[in-house]
Design a protein around this motif. Structure first.
Motif, PDB file in Angstrom:
ATOM      1  N   LEU B   9       6.831   7.241  -8.685  1.00 10.43           N
ATOM      2  CA  LEU B   9       7.418   5.869  -9.616  1.00 10.43           C
ATOM      3  C   LEU B   9       8.175   5.140  -8.909  1.00 10.43           C
ATOM      4  N   ILE B  10       7.972   3.992  -8.848  1.00  9.65           N
ATOM      5  CA  ILE B  10       8.754   2.886  -8.186  1.00  9.65           C
ATOM      6  C   ILE B  10       9.693   1.884  -9.306  1.00  9.65           C
ATOM      7  N   VAL B  11      11.014   2.194  -9.357  1.00 14.51           N
ATOM      8  CA  VAL B  11      11.738   1.366 -10.538  1.00 14.51           C
ATOM      9  C   VAL B  11      12.258   0.541  -9.768  1.00 14.51           C
ATOM     10  N   ASP B  12      12.002  -0.820 -10.071  1.00 10.53           N
ATOM     11  CA  ASP B  12      12.652  -2.009  -9.030  1.00 10.53           C
ATOM     12  C   ASP B  12      12.044  -3.252  -9.694  1.00 10.53           C
ATOM     13  N   ASP B  13      12.955  -4.146  -9.983  1.00 10.35           N
ATOM     14  CA  ASP B  13      12.849  -5.330 -10.721  1.00 10.35           C
ATOM     15  C   ASP B  13      12.198  -6.294  -9.452  1.00 10.35           C
ATOM     16  N   ASP B  14      12.322  -6.231  -8.272  1.00 12.57           N
ATOM     17  CA  ASP B  14      11.655  -6.817  -7.298  1.00 12.57           C
ATOM     18  C   ASP B  14      10.368  -6.589  -7.115  1.00 12.57           C
ATOM     19  N   GLN B  15       9.641  -7.449  -7.646  1.00 12.15           N
ATOM     20  CA  GLN B  15       8.172  -6.903  -7.795  1.00 12.15           C
ATOM     21  C   GLN B  15       7.531  -7.129  -6.477  1.00 12.15           C
ATOM     22  N   THR B  16       7.862  -8.122  -5.695  1.00 14.91           N
ATOM     23  CA  THR B  16       7.177  -8.308  -4.397  1.00 14.91           C
ATOM     24  C   THR B  16       7.519  -6.920  -3.493  1.00 14.91           C
ATOM     25  N   PHE B  17       8.604  -6.604  -3.410  1.00 10.02           N
ATOM     26  CA  PHE B  17       9.001  -5.225  -2.771  1.00 10.02           C
ATOM     27  C   PHE B  17       8.233  -3.781  -3.388  1.00 10.02           C
ATOM     28  N   ALA B  18       8.350  -4.003  -4.931  1.00  9.88           N
ATOM     29  CA  ALA B  18       7.741  -2.745  -5.359  1.00  9.88           C
ATOM     30  C   ALA B  18       6.159  -2.838  -5.343  1.00  9.88           C
ATOM     31  N   GLU B  19       5.584  -4.034  -5.358  1.00  8.25           N
ATOM     32  CA  GLU B  19       4.209  -4.058  -4.623  1.00  8.25           C
ATOM     33  C   GLU B  19       3.664  -3.512  -3.369  1.00  8.25           C
ATOM     34  N   ALA B  20       4.527  -4.163  -2.464  1.00 10.09           N
ATOM     35  CA  ALA B  20       4.287  -3.640  -1.157  1.00 10.09           C
ATOM     36  C   ALA B  20       4.773  -2.064  -0.844  1.00 10.09           C
ATOM     37  N   ALA B  21       6.137  -1.833  -1.285  1.00 15.30           N
ATOM     38  CA  ALA B  21       6.250  -0.354  -1.184  1.00 15.30           C
ATOM     39  C   ALA B  21       4.934   0.376  -1.797  1.00 15.30           C
ATOM     40  N   GLY B  22       4.751   0.154  -2.982  1.00 11.41           N
ATOM     41  CA  GLY B  22       3.594   1.010  -3.683  1.00 11.41           C
ATOM     42  C   GLY B  22       2.045   0.892  -2.633  1.00 11.41           C
ATOM     43  N   MET B  23       1.825  -0.172  -2.321  1.00  9.91           N
ATOM     44  CA  MET B  23       0.825  -0.325  -1.471  1.00  9.91           C
ATOM     45  C   MET B  23       0.823   0.730  -0.214  1.00  9.91           C
ATOM     46  N   LEU B  24       1.695   0.756   0.433  1.00 10.44           N
ATOM     47  CA  LEU B  24       1.991   1.576   1.744  1.00 10.44           C
ATOM     48  C   LEU B  24       2.008   3.119   1.091  1.00 10.44           C
ATOM     49  N   ALA B  25       2.575   3.346  -0.141  1.00 10.30           N
ATOM     50  CA  ALA B  25       2.617   4.609  -0.895  1.00 10.30           C
ATOM     51  C   ALA B  25       1.113   5.135  -1.066  1.00 10.30           C
ATOM     52  N   GLY B  26       0.504   3.946  -1.548  1.00  7.62           N
ATOM     53  CA  GLY B  26      -1.052   4.377  -1.960  1.00  7.62           C
ATOM     54  C   GLY B  26      -1.905   4.721  -0.700  1.00  7.62           C
ATOM     55  N   GLN B  27      -1.383   4.274   0.397  1.00  6.10           N
ATOM     56  CA  GLN B  27      -2.175   4.455   1.477  1.00  6.10           C
ATOM     57  C   GLN B  27      -1.803   5.953   2.078  1.00  6.10           C
ATOM     58  N   GLU B  28      -0.406   6.342   1.619  1.00 10.06           N
ATOM     59  CA  GLU B  28      -0.278   7.532   2.023  1.00 10.06           C
ATOM     60  C   GLU B  28      -0.816   8.635   1.100  1.00 10.06           C
ATOM     61  N   GLY B  29      -1.688   8.258   0.153  1.00 11.64           N
ATOM     62  CA  GLY B  29      -2.051   9.208  -0.859  1.00 11.64           C
ATOM     63  C   GLY B  29      -1.465   9.329  -2.088  1.00 11.64           C
ATOM     64  N   PHE B  30      -0.446   8.531  -2.218  1.00 13.56           N
ATOM     65  CA  PHE B  30       0.300   8.654  -3.254  1.00 13.56           C
ATOM     66  C   PHE B  30      -0.384   8.077  -4.686  1.00 13.56           C
ATOM     67  N   GLU B  31      -0.392   8.391  -5.694  1.00 11.25           N
ATOM     68  CA  GLU B  31      -0.901   7.547  -7.128  1.00 11.25           C
ATOM     69  C   GLU B  31       0.721   7.099  -7.478  1.00 11.25           C
ATOM     70  N   VAL B  32       0.372   5.767  -7.567  1.00 12.96           N
ATOM     71  CA  VAL B  32       1.687   4.783  -7.693  1.00 12.96           C
ATOM     72  C   VAL B  32       1.876   4.283  -9.226  1.00 12.96           C
TER      73      VAL B  32
END
Lengths: 77, 446
Positions: B9-32
């Motif tokens: 779970l990424i809790v961050d109001d900076d949507q650009t960062f949250a989306e990018a960090a989530g994208m990287l995590a998704g590629q590492e196998g995380f459900e984001v």
């Protein structure tokens, strides 16, 4: 700039820089994987975040002119 | 255990960062999942459990620290604070929480990836507070892992199959699942191997009046008794094949039909099953239907034998003595010399054998410091016959030699010469070994 204002400015700049770097990391991965569409999407995100950085730095220059933080080229202009 | 994607779970109001960090995590196998506000984060944390929480501190509707105050951190996973507004106060607050890292923006992407991979590598284990919430006594890593798994799975509808040798606490694991599940119904246990096959259908599904000779009244089976609760089916591999078909149908439809009845009764019952057999071997032997196994084992939990739980054996012995003290109003304690013996014993009967050994020593030993002797006879060691010995990884060489010598001597009618010949050692070595074994016993008794 007041201490509070500078604090908020620095916070915003950190966020914008962070978003730029993270978006570019996705771009690199997407290109490595040949996913041009995702790469382009995150290039746009990086550009937007970079623009936020530019505006924040510009805001700083305007608020505190001549404090030695602007580049020599800008001072001469 | 069955695997599932790690949840971030990424809790961050900076949507650009949250989306990018989530994208990287998704590629590492995380459900984001992402939340831009405290309120959204609260909602997500209320509904789901996450393995990793990346938390920004400055959010539109408050500080991320508030989330740390209100979330049951023990039941959630690890926390990484990612802040663009670092301060000594927030850092100090973070170190008092289960926060694994405190990152200041802008952060390096490779550091982010490293943290994600580290979180995936580290299997969750239960902390002491979680252990206290369960009836499972132990501090060892295997027990912590099991408790963490049970508490994570408890609130879900997943069917759980508990495996393990006899006496390892399979029913206790099922009770822990039930108690942590929040289910309002009862916990009902049925040993499928202890009920005559002819009666098992009636026990499971109930029967209508007059459905067979002697059925003078309607009987509610355990499936219905455990509605909205948990039904624990022990020794599941002992259930006759034809009943396994009915059980599978009940699990798949969520309804049962009482014996002699024709009405389908809805049974919102969570089933936890157990066996001391290897389930795959049981399938191969035709004892367990493969389709039922897959339906019963959304999650499989293996209870470790006591011999693989290290110092837990001493802890358990002390707990059993404390319980006996409470019952008999005495103040006995475990003799220090017993600890080594408890740790060296193979415990084929597991916790049940230990409890029995402690109780025997407690009742027969007049001293305050009681000496626990594991049973000299060790019946039921899995796979052992009169002419074979089973060793397991973790046994000491001294124990291996002791068991081999005693078994060989027994086989040759205590003829030391014959035993020495069979073992390829001298008679003197046999005597030396026996003297050492006797010395060990004397040390314990002293």
């Amino acid at each position: 700039m007041s201490a509070t204002g500078e604090h908020e400015w620095l916070h915003a700049l950190r966020n914008a820089t962070n978003a730029t770097i993270a978006s570019l990391a996705v771009v690199r991965r997407a290109l490595e994987q040949g996913d041009v569409q995702v790469a382009l999407t995150f290039v746009a995100h990086a550009e937007a975040a970079g623009e936020r950085c530019r505006l924040l730095l510009l805001e700083e220059r305007q608020v505190a002119p001549g404090d030695g933080r602007e580049s020599p080229g800008e001072s001469a202009a | 255990m069955s695997t599932r994607a790690f949840r971030l779970l990424i809790v961050d109001d900076d949507q650009t960062f949250a989306e990018a960090a989530g994208m990287l995590a998704g590629q590492e196998g995380f459900e984001v999942a992402r939340a831009g506000t405290l309120a959204q984060a609260h909602r997500l944390l209320r509904d789901r459990r996450f393995d990793l929480l990346a938390l920004d501190l400055q959010l539109p509707d408050g500080s991320g620290l508030e989330l740390l105050e209100h979330v049951d951190l023990a039941s959630q996973g690890k926390i990484i604070i990612v802040t663009g507004n670092p301060s000594i106060e927030t850092a100090m607050h973070a170190v008092s929480q289960p926060v694994v890292d405190y990152l200041v923006k802008p952060l390096r992407p490779d550091r982010w990836i490293e943290l994600l991979r580290s979180a995936q590598r580290t299997q969750p284990t239960a902390n002491d507070a979680q252990l206290m919430r369960t009836g499972l006594i132990g501090r060892s890593e295997p027990v912590r892992r099991i408790v963490a798994t049970l508490l994570r799975v408890a609130p879900t509808d997943a069917a759980v199959l508990v495996t393990g040798e006899s006496g390892t606490g399979k029913e206790l694991a099922a009770q822990t699942l039930h108690e942590a599940s929040g289910r309002k119904g009862a916990f009902v246990a049925l040993n499928c191997g202890a009920v005559p096959p002819d009666l098992l259908a009636s026990q499971l599904f109930g029967h209508e009046r007059g459905s067979f000779t002697g059925a003078s009244a309607r009987h509610i089976g355990v499936f219905e008794q455990a509605a909205h609760g948990t039904l624990f089916l022990d020794e599941i591999t002992e259930m006759p094949q034809h009943l396994q078909v009915y059980l599978l149908r009940a699990l798949e439809t969520g309804t049962i039909t009482r014996v002699g009845g024709d009405e389908a009764v809805a049974t919102p019952t969570r089933v936890v099953s157990a066996t001391n057999r290897d389930p795959l071997a049981a399938i191969a032997e035709g004892r367990l239907r493969e389709d039922l196994f897959y339906r019963l084992a959304d999650i499989s939990v293996h209870m470790p034998p006591l011999r693989e739980r290290g110092e837990d054996v001493v802890l358990l012995a002390r707990v059993f003595i404390d319980r006996l003290n409470a019952r008999y109003g005495q103040r006995k304690r475990l003799a220090h010399s017993s600890e080594r013996v408890l740790l060296r014993h193979f415990w084929p009967g597991n916790v049940r054998e230990l409890r029995s050994a402690v109780q025997r020593a407690y009742l027969l030993d007049n001293n305050d410091a009681i000496v626990v002797h594991p049973s000299a006879a060790q019946p039921g060691i899995l796979g052992e016959t009169e002419t074979s010995v089973v060793f397991s990884v973790g046994m000491t060489m001294a124990e291996v030699e002791r068991r081999m010598l005693l078994k060989t001597l027994a086989h040759y009618g205590n003829d030391k010469t014959a035993a020495a010949r069979a073992l390829g050692i001298s008679v003197r070595t046999v005597h030396n070994h026996l003297a050492r074994i006797a010395q060990d016993r004397d040390n314990v008794a002293a």
